[in-house]
Design an enzyme around this catalytic site. Structure first.
Site, PDB file in Angstrom:
ATOM      1  N   LYS A  65       0.804  83.295 134.381  1.00 56.58           N
ATOM      2  CA  LYS A  65       1.413  82.125 133.749  1.00 56.58           C
ATOM      3  C   LYS A  65       2.842  82.366 133.263  1.00 56.58           C
ATOM      4  O   LYS A  65       3.633  81.429 133.185  1.00 56.58           O
ATOM      5  CB  LYS A  65       0.548  81.630 132.579  1.00 56.58           C
ATOM      6  CG  LYS A  65      -0.765  81.020 133.035  1.00 56.58           C
ATOM      7  CD  LYS A  65      -1.541  80.445 131.859  1.00 56.58           C
ATOM      8  CE  LYS A  65      -2.904  79.962 132.315  1.00 56.58           C
ATOM      9  NZ  LYS A  65      -3.609  79.221 131.264  1.00 56.58           N
ATOM     10  N   ASP A 100      -2.052  73.062 129.459  1.00 55.97           N
ATOM     11  CA  ASP A 100      -3.060  73.602 128.527  1.00 55.97           C
ATOM     12  C   ASP A 100      -2.881  72.992 127.140  1.00 55.97           C
ATOM     13  O   ASP A 100      -3.863  72.705 126.443  1.00 55.97           O
ATOM     14  CB  ASP A 100      -2.925  75.127 128.409  1.00 55.97           C
ATOM     15  CG  ASP A 100      -3.322  75.835 129.694  1.00 55.97           C
ATOM     16  OD1 ASP A 100      -4.190  75.318 130.425  1.00 55.97           O
ATOM     17  OD2 ASP A 100      -2.753  76.914 129.972  1.00 55.97           O
TER      18      ASP A 100
END
Ligand code: ATR
Length: 265
Positions: A65, A100
């Site tokens: 990420k 997220d």
């Protein structure tokens, strides 16, 4: 046909393919969602390769990420979080986003939780970072508690209106809090909790980012106190819903995606 996918290592047990493909089927989209497992140092190359191949969108998971930031133009939120979990190839250059954060926000909102007041986020890793920014951007005061206190205080310096603490402060932090999020791995495939049951109360809404098991010890303890509980599959669902909507420009068939996800948990 549009190809979407996920890069991570490992990705073998990912629930994203059935969740997204259920949405394609429901809306009659000619699309597939596949998983890719680049080498440890191969994330940026994978994004460039996907771009060259005409891949329409990529999700990104552990451990990549942060790495993919080198290969995309991050939006403001992804840049502030310092992590990308969604890449969009529809523009001139690939853009990076972080769903997220909004995934946690939508999971709570979906359960009627008002996102004002004070939130306690346990955990200062990748998940804790995203959730803290997400809730702070909604206007909540965020208290971050972590086993390693220095990571909590460092994160609190980046997040607006936040403070950093050790786990020993949890009971005091929770006494007047409105929302509690577990963003640690405690409780994953084990009957453990990062928060003592005594510290919980009925005015809390508790979101556990852990989704295996769906009913963690934390959520069980919270329900016993009369708190609102939100399991980790909701957060997983809404990060996927947000990615789907960004890529396709369509409203996601949330119920269908939710059913596909829960059928596998
Ligand atoms: P993720 O990206 O899923 O957030 P991570 O970055 O490895 O994963 O972060 C894991 C989080 O769980 C951290 O906040 C970690 O605390 P430390 O920063 O002190 O390591 C927390 N964590 C993991 N195991 C824990 C345990 N047994 N007790 C308390 N916290 C724990």
């Amino acid at each position: 046909m549009d190809v979407f996918g996920l890069i991570g290592n490992p990705v073998g047990h990912s629930l994203s393919p059935p969740m997204h493909e259920a949405a394609y089927e429901e809306l009659g989209l000619d699309a597939r969602y596949v998983t890719f497992e680049p080498d440890e140092d191969g994330a940026a190359a994978a994004v460039r390769g996907a771009d060259a191949l005409g891949v329409a969108g990529l999700n990104v998971t552990i451990p990549f990420k942060q790495d993919v930031l080198d290969a995309v133009e991050p939006d403001d939120l992804a840049e502030r979080i310092g992590a990308v979990n969604t890449v969009d190839f529809s523009g001139e250059t690939p853009t990076g986003h972080n769903t997220d954060a909004i995934g946690a926000v939508r999971a709570l909102r979906d359960h009627g939780v008002a996102l004002d007041g004070t939130a306690v986020v346990v955990g200062a890793g990748g998940a804790g970072r995203a959730v803290s920014f997400g809730l702070a951007d909604e206007g909540m005061t965020v208290r971050i508690a972590n086993r390693t206190v220095s990571k909590a205080t460092a994160l609190a310096e980046d997040v607006p209106d936040a403070s950093g603490h050790g786990l020993e402060d949890l009971e005091a932090l929770l006494s007047d809090a409105d929302v509690l999020v577990n963003a640690t791995s405690v409780g994953m495939d084990e009957d453990e909790t990062p928060v003592a049951a005594d510290a919980l109360h009925g005015d809390l809404a508790v979101l556990d980012a852990v989704y295996s098991p769906l009913e963690t010890r934390l959520l069980r303890d919270a329900a016993a106190e009369g708190a609102t509980t939100v399991d980790g599959a909701w957060m997983l669902l809404y990060q996927g819903v947000e990615a789907f909507e960004r890529w396709t420009g369509r409203d996601a068939p949330v119920d269908v995606m939710n059913d596909a996800l829960r059928a596998r948990l």
